[in-house]
Design a protein around this motif. Structure first.
Motif, PDB file in Angstrom:
ATOM      1  N   GLU A   1      73.363  31.399  64.630  1.00 55.26           N
ATOM      2  CA  GLU A   1      72.599  32.062  63.460  1.00 55.26           C
ATOM      3  C   GLU A   1      72.229  33.480  64.114  1.00 55.26           C
ATOM      4  O   GLU A   1      72.119  34.355  63.282  1.00 55.26           O
ATOM      5  N   GLY A   2      71.627  33.428  65.391  1.00 63.08           N
ATOM      6  CA  GLY A   2      71.051  34.707  65.891  1.00 63.08           C
ATOM      7  C   GLY A   2      72.037  35.558  66.533  1.00 63.08           C
ATOM      8  O   GLY A   2      73.288  35.678  66.061  1.00 63.08           O
ATOM      9  N   TYR A   3      71.965  35.860  67.673  1.00 62.44           N
ATOM     10  CA  TYR A   3      72.830  36.599  68.606  1.00 62.44           C
ATOM     11  C   TYR A   3      73.237  35.954  69.636  1.00 62.44           C
ATOM     12  O   TYR A   3      72.341  35.094  70.160  1.00 62.44           O
ATOM     13  N   CYS A   4      74.186  36.306  70.545  1.00 56.67           N
ATOM     14  CA  CYS A   4      74.586  35.796  71.755  1.00 56.67           C
ATOM     15  C   CYS A   4      74.517  36.925  72.826  1.00 56.67           C
ATOM     16  O   CYS A   4      74.599  37.991  72.586  1.00 56.67           O
TER      17      CYS A   4
ATOM     18  N   HIS B   1      77.965  40.186  60.100  1.00 52.12           N
ATOM     19  CA  HIS B   1      79.096  39.453  60.845  1.00 52.12           C
ATOM     20  C   HIS B   1      79.626  38.188  59.984  1.00 52.12           C
ATOM     21  O   HIS B   1      78.889  37.604  59.323  1.00 52.12           O
ATOM     22  N   GLU B   2      81.011  38.227  60.003  1.00 49.79           N
ATOM     23  CA  GLU B   2      81.608  36.903  59.294  1.00 49.79           C
ATOM     24  C   GLU B   2      82.373  36.173  60.315  1.00 49.79           C
ATOM     25  O   GLU B   2      82.777  36.516  61.389  1.00 49.79           O
ATOM     26  N   PRO B   3      82.454  35.024  59.953  1.00 48.58           N
ATOM     27  CA  PRO B   3      83.241  33.911  60.616  1.00 48.58           C
ATOM     28  C   PRO B   3      84.569  34.407  61.388  1.00 48.58           C
ATOM     29  O   PRO B   3      85.171  35.276  60.434  1.00 48.58           O
ATOM     30  N   TYR B   4      85.176  34.281  62.375  1.00 46.15           N
ATOM     31  CA  TYR B   4      86.186  34.525  62.837  1.00 46.15           C
ATOM     32  C   TYR B   4      87.265  33.733  62.002  1.00 46.15           C
ATOM     33  O   TYR B   4      87.225  32.531  62.099  1.00 46.15           O
TER      34      TYR B   4
ATOM     35  N   CYS C   1      86.056  43.547  70.956  1.00 48.68           N
ATOM     36  CA  CYS C   1      84.737  42.730  70.248  1.00 48.68           C
ATOM     37  C   CYS C   1      84.662  41.412  70.142  1.00 48.68           C
ATOM     38  O   CYS C   1      85.779  40.900  69.906  1.00 48.68           O
ATOM     39  N   ILE C   2      83.815  40.455  70.813  1.00 49.83           N
ATOM     40  CA  ILE C   2      83.744  39.131  70.878  1.00 49.83           C
ATOM     41  C   ILE C   2      82.746  38.644  69.854  1.00 49.83           C
ATOM     42  O   ILE C   2      82.798  37.534  69.579  1.00 49.83           O
ATOM     43  N   GLY C   3      82.214  39.510  69.037  1.00 47.62           N
ATOM     44  CA  GLY C   3      81.245  39.289  68.048  1.00 47.62           C
ATOM     45  C   GLY C   3      79.802  38.412  68.347  1.00 47.62           C
ATOM     46  O   GLY C   3      79.560  37.564  67.703  1.00 47.62           O
ATOM     47  N   CYS C   4      79.433  39.147  69.377  1.00 44.50           N
ATOM     48  CA  CYS C   4      78.027  38.682  69.816  1.00 44.50           C
ATOM     49  C   CYS C   4      76.892  38.970  68.840  1.00 44.50           C
ATOM     50  O   CYS C   4      75.715  38.446  69.144  1.00 44.50           O
ATOM     51  N   LYS C   5      77.185  39.743  67.875  1.00 40.68           N
ATOM     52  CA  LYS C   5      75.826  39.939  66.899  1.00 40.68           C
ATOM     53  C   LYS C   5      75.046  40.849  67.333  1.00 40.68           C
ATOM     54  O   LYS C   5      73.949  41.015  66.717  1.00 40.68           O
ATOM     55  N   GLN C   6      75.014  41.385  68.585  1.00 37.30           N
ATOM     56  CA  GLN C   6      73.881  42.155  69.054  1.00 37.30           C
ATOM     57  C   GLN C   6      73.698  43.572  68.555  1.00 37.30           C
ATOM     58  O   GLN C   6      72.838  44.176  68.060  1.00 37.30           O
ATOM     59  N   CYS C   7      74.705  44.098  67.847  1.00 33.45           N
ATOM     60  CA  CYS C   7      74.732  45.342  67.164  1.00 33.45           C
ATOM     61  C   CYS C   7      73.970  45.249  65.847  1.00 33.45           C
ATOM     62  O   CYS C   7      73.289  45.893  65.395  1.00 33.45           O
ATOM     63  N   ALA C   8      74.313  43.919  65.125  1.00 42.89           N
ATOM     64  CA  ALA C   8      73.491  43.615  63.995  1.00 42.89           C
ATOM     65  C   ALA C   8      72.073  43.514  64.334  1.00 42.89           C
ATOM     66  O   ALA C   8      71.266  43.953  63.402  1.00 42.89           O
ATOM     67  N   VAL C   9      71.713  42.999  65.389  1.00 40.32           N
ATOM     68  CA  VAL C   9      70.209  42.672  65.756  1.00 40.32           C
ATOM     69  C   VAL C   9      69.460  43.958  65.780  1.00 40.32           C
ATOM     70  O   VAL C   9      68.411  44.410  65.595  1.00 40.32           O
TER      71      VAL C   9
END
Lengths: 194, 785
Positions: free
Chosen positions: A80-83, A189-192, A172-180
């Motif tokens: 839900e958050g970031y990795c 982010h959307e599911p892979y 991109c590994i989709g860690c979601k840090q950019c979104a944070v």
């Protein structure tokens, strides 16, 4: 020895049919979700996850949560958050990420969730095979501040056509840090798709 | 018999303490521990979960999954073989909750078995205990069919432990599952555990191998009252039953038998028969062996990583190919991620076995550290290799760039050829970049010449400015030269060199001390006769130049040269007044107080100023200030640079942007005080005629504050070495471009391979302040016209 009389047999058969039908009906559902790192295929993951919540327990960012939106995977983990990916990037910030990218010297992969997984549902994958999610940029909200470009630990964001940030999905590994860290919160982010 | 009751109570208390401890550990302390627990090489997986994973992966089962699951369930299974279903009565958190609830229910007289107290001893339970075996089959069967261990989602034992990790609605859902289990006890004692729980069923099957610690009825004491059956959580009619696989070792029969008719024997009912022991031992041996075998098989192998060459020496800006070798027991390990890092310099790609390292451009010798890392995967452990390289620099030579001719006049439609001279000879002229400011068109070639084509039609006389920027390389420092031209309607002869001196500007100061100075006159320049001031070093206090709007509290000028039409001041207490008409020659150290110099041109090798202050000229009207046009190339800001939101400058200009920076560096710095100025804020177009120009090849300054009504910034974005493109930012003071612009200023700043390089900046400043400023190669000239 076990005294399997007719009555017991009928009782256990009833239990078998009832539970098998119920659990199969529950279990055949599938969807796409943003999973913690180390998942190659959603199907493979769901079939190996025993919903123990160990990954939730060890995640230093608190980004992994148990999912309760569907019945078939009730209690499986989702990101839900970031990795953080690297232990140095827990609680990322512009300064921290930029500094980290300059001196990766002591970079240490986190992936504690993978190490904690008792059944191998989360696998120790090489970094380039880790795919968590796919970023999307909402151009209505984006101010082209390029913070995403600056902070991406994998250099996966670049300035693309017309100056919009563009994501290199290979890197991109989709860690979601950019979104944070996105100041106008335009990245989601959307599911892979797997 | 006196001590018997206390032993009987003590074992029950011991059991409750065990239940409480396990409950605290599983539910309150560590999330999910009941399902799995890992510490070092010990990995425990709850066997039903493990079996479900095996069954769910039936289609693609491999040794890795098999060993992982088998070693996971091994410890649990060994315990079950040794102690039977002790888990249910001594550890299971759901069992503990249910037992506590049943105690409460029976006190409240809610329990079904309490209400039916008078029921016959031999009456059958309302559900068949074999249902749970069916459920176990269903759980495993559905895992195969749906490829999903779905039971884990609903398992009360798992959910009671996960519940603590959840909150809100989720916790409510978890509570509902556990609550239903507890409520089922109202229907029949331990209804869920006895009739439905698949873990209980699985343990029953494993328990068939259990030969130790079984309750034994003393036939001589037993009165066949049936209390043991009623008291037993599993409802075992102990006085007649032989199969004790369901026994959870709760010891209640031992504790509660009024006749002391039940004992527990470590070796079972009547000694251990070989027949019962053999399968038990085989199973034990199997599961004990599985643990080390799977740990050996699943353990990550050691690898070694090395980089060739182990050290290298390359020139500044050069490159070298590096190769990583990853091996395990002497065998190469291919197709893994090798990630590179360098203390300075760049790689063509950040990962791979073979990469090209590009050394930084440096003016001094440097040692760089390069690290290759393999982070490890399922099979192999991680490894790191570090090598050290030397980067050797050339000593960069300073250069001067000039354009010949330095000034020109062309007719509309005419052209003029310009040549650039970069000294010292040998500096590569192809590194020169030409730039034109003003109308017309400039074509240049790589041999250092350029042709300026004037526009075909002009309405009035137009000024153009041409600059030649020598970019520099590892050997030569950059420099810049300028030429100014006029597109004139009138056909005039080529101008004489100093016809540019159209205007004089005042230079005032409270005190000036010139070292090794020489004031002489008249000096004839073109048709003018002027006074020339030269000095190796001049220290000036309270300097002001009203025409430029410039002031400084203190300035140090080196290699000063001033051509002036008049010099006034007090020398040695006596007033002095010089102009081009009188013959004069003063040499040595000269000190002038309260001076005013009307200068035509001022040049110096360097100017260090303190409290430099430059303000636009107030003219009133729509745009009340004529700003100073500040241009610069290769700008770098450092130390807390910030661009503020639009604000007002005094009461007069409402829309200005404020830019502050602790440190500023710029090449080709120039300030133009326009003779006329207009700005259209909506179209972002502007125009001005050059008046007075201050040129400098380089500026470094501290604590800058700038209020500006217009910005034009050219930014180059490059990735590693290849340029990605140019970006132009144009803004008047109305837009909040602060967030867009801020990080572009840190030129070459942001790491990770992306470089934002500020090539060109033009700022129309109404106020420009620097606490400290150092200019090199300063030349202050006025344009005629």
């Amino acid at each position: 020895m076990y005294g399997l009389n007719r009555r017991s047999f009928i009782a256990s058969m009833t239990g078998l049919l009832a539970s098998a039908t119920l659990l199969t009906l529950i279990g055949i559902g599938r969807g796409k979700k943003i999973r913690p790192p180390g998942v190659l295929e959603e199907d493979e993951f769901v079939s190996s996850c025993i919903r123990c919540g160990k990954c939730v327990d060890v995640c230093p960012t608190g980004g992994i949560k148990l999912d309760y939106s569907d019945l078939y995977d009730l209690g499986t983990p989702v990101l839900e958050g970031y990795c953080a990916v690297y232990t140095q990037l827990v609680e990322p910030s512009q300064e921290k990420n930029v500094r980290f990218k300059r001196s990766r010297e002591n970079a240490e992969l986190c992936l504690r969730c993978v190490d904690a997984c008792p059944t191998g549902a989360l696998k120790r994958l090489p970094l380039k095979k880790i795919k968590i999610s796919i970023p999307k940029n909402d151009e209505e909200k984006c101010t082209k501040c390029y913070v995403c470009v600056a902070i991406c630990p994998f250099d996966a964001v670049s300035v693309g056509k017309d100056g919009w940030p563009s994501f290199d999905l290979e890197k991109c590994i989709g860690c979601k840090q950019c979104a944070v860290l996105c100041p106008p919160r335009s990245i989601t982010h959307e599911p892979y798709g797997r | 018999m006196a001590s018997a009751p206390s032993t009987k109570d003590a074992v029950q208390w011991a059991r409750h303490v065990s239940q409480a401890l396990f409950f605290a550990f599983f539910v309150l302390l560590v999330v999910g521990t009941v399902c799995s627990f890992t510490a070092g090489w010990i990995s425990i997986v709850e066997p039903l979960g493990g079996l479900q994973v095996l069954f769910a992966n039936m289609a693609n089962v491999n040794l890795r999954i098999l060993l992982r699951v088998l070693s996971g369930i091994a410890i649990f299974t060994i315990v079950a073989i040794l102690f039977g279903k002790a888990w249910c009565a001594w550890a299971c958190p759901v069992g503990s909750v249910v037992e506590l609830a049943e105690y409460a229910f029976s006190r409240a007289k809610l329990m079904g078995h309490a209400r039916r107290k008078g029921r016959a001893v031999s009456s059958e339970p309302r559900l068949n205990k074999n249902v749970k075996h069916g459920v176990l089959g269903g759980v495993l069967g559905s895992a195969v069919l749906s490829r999903n261990p779905a039971w884990c989602s609903l398992c009360p034992i798992g959910t009671i432990c996960r519940g603590t990790a959840a909150g809100g609605l989720i916790a409510a859902a978890e509570t509902f599952i556990v609550g239903s289990v507890v409520a089922s006890s109202l229907y029949e004692r331990r209804a869920f555990c006895r009739f439905l729980c698949p873990v209980s069923s699985l343990l029953t099957f494993i328990s068939k191998l259990n030969v130790f610690f079984k309750p034994v009825v003393k036939r001589d004491s037993c009165k066949e009252c049936g209390l043991c059956e009623r008291i037993c959580p599993e409802g075992i009619p102990l006085h007649k039953e032989k199969d004790l696989a369901e026994c959870t070792k709760c010891l209640l029969c031992y504790s509660k038998c009024p006749y002391g008719g039940v004992t527990f024997k470590a070796l079972g009912q009547s000694g251990i028969s070989k027949k019962a022991l053999v399968p038990s031992i085989i199973a034990l041996a199997f599961f004990i062996m599985v643990i080390p075998i799977s740990n050996l098989y699943l353990a990550q192998k050691e690898v070694s990583l090395s980089v060739t060459p182990a050290s290298f020496t390359i020139a500044s800006g050069g490159n070298v190919t590096l190769t990583a070798f990853l091996s395990s027991d002497g065998v190469a390990v291919p197709d893994r991620d090798i990630v590179w890092w360098a203390s300075e310099g760049l790689f063509d790609k950040s990962e791979g076995y073979v990469v090209r390292y590009m050394a930084p451009s440096t003016s001094e010798n440097k040692t760089v550290k390069i690290t290759a890392s393999f982070y490890g995967d399922e099979e192999y452990k991680g490894a790191t290799a570090t090598i050290v390289g030397n980067v050797i620099s050339f000593k960069q030579e300073p250069t001067t760039t000039s354009i010949v001719p330095q000034s020109f006049v062309v007719k509309p439609g005419g052209n003029v050829t310009l040549k650039v001279v970069v000294l010292p000879h040998g500096a590569p002229v192809e590194l020169v970049e030409w730039r034109l400011e003003g109308p017309g068109f400039l074509s240049s070639d790589v041999n250092g010449s350029a042709t300026y084509f004037a526009p075909k039609e002009v309405e009035e006389e137009v000024q153009v400015r041409i600059s030649a920027l020598f970019r520099g390389n590892a050997r030569y420092l950059p420099s810049v030269g300028y030429a100014v031209g006029k597109v004139s309607l009138e056909v005039t002869a080529p101008p004489k060199p100093y016809e540019l001196f159209g205007r004089y500007y005042a230079l005032r100061f409270s005190r000036m001390a010139v070292k090794d100075g020489l004031i002489e006159g008249p000096v004839s320049v073109g048709n003018l006769s002027l006074v020339r001031i030269r000095g190796a070093e001049a220290v000036v206090f309270n300097l002001s130049m009203p025409d430029l709007g410039l002031a400084a509290s203190e300035g140090v000028l080196r290699d000063l040269e001033v051509y002036a039409s008049s010099v006034k001041g007090i020398v040695d207490g006596k007033p002095m007044e010089l102009d081009g008409s009188k013959k004069v020659r003063i040499s040595g150290n000269i000190e002038i107080s309260d001076g005013e110099v009307l200068a035509a041109v001022l040049s110096c090798k360097s100017l260090d100023a303190k409290q430099l202050y430059l303000a636009g000229k107030y003219v009133g009207g729509q745009e009340p200030y004529v700003p100073a046009v500040v241009t610069a190339a290769e700008v770098a800001l450092a130390k807390n640079y910030a661009m503020g939101a639009p604000e007002s400058y005094g009461e007069l200009v409402k829309k200005v942007m404020r830019l502050t920076s602790g440190q500023v560096e710029a090449d080709s710095f120039s300030i133009v005080i326009p003779a006329g100025y207009h700005l259209n804020r909506s179209s972002k177009e502007y125009g001005y005629k050059a008046g007075l120009v201050l040129n400098s090849t380089r500026l470094t300054g501290e604590n800058m504050t700038m209020y500006a009504i217009y910005y034009k910034i050219t930014v180059q974005i490059a990735r590693y070495v290849g340029p990605l493109g140019f970006y132009f930012i144009k803004a008047t003071g109305e837009e909040n471009v602060g967030s867009v612009v801020w990080h572009f200023w840190a030129s070459w700043g942001i790491g990770g391979g992306y470089c934002h390089r500020v090539l060109d900046v033009e700022v129309h400043a109404v106020l420009f302040k620097l606490d400290k400023a150092s200019f090199t190669d300063v030349r202050l000239i006025s344009f005629s016209g």
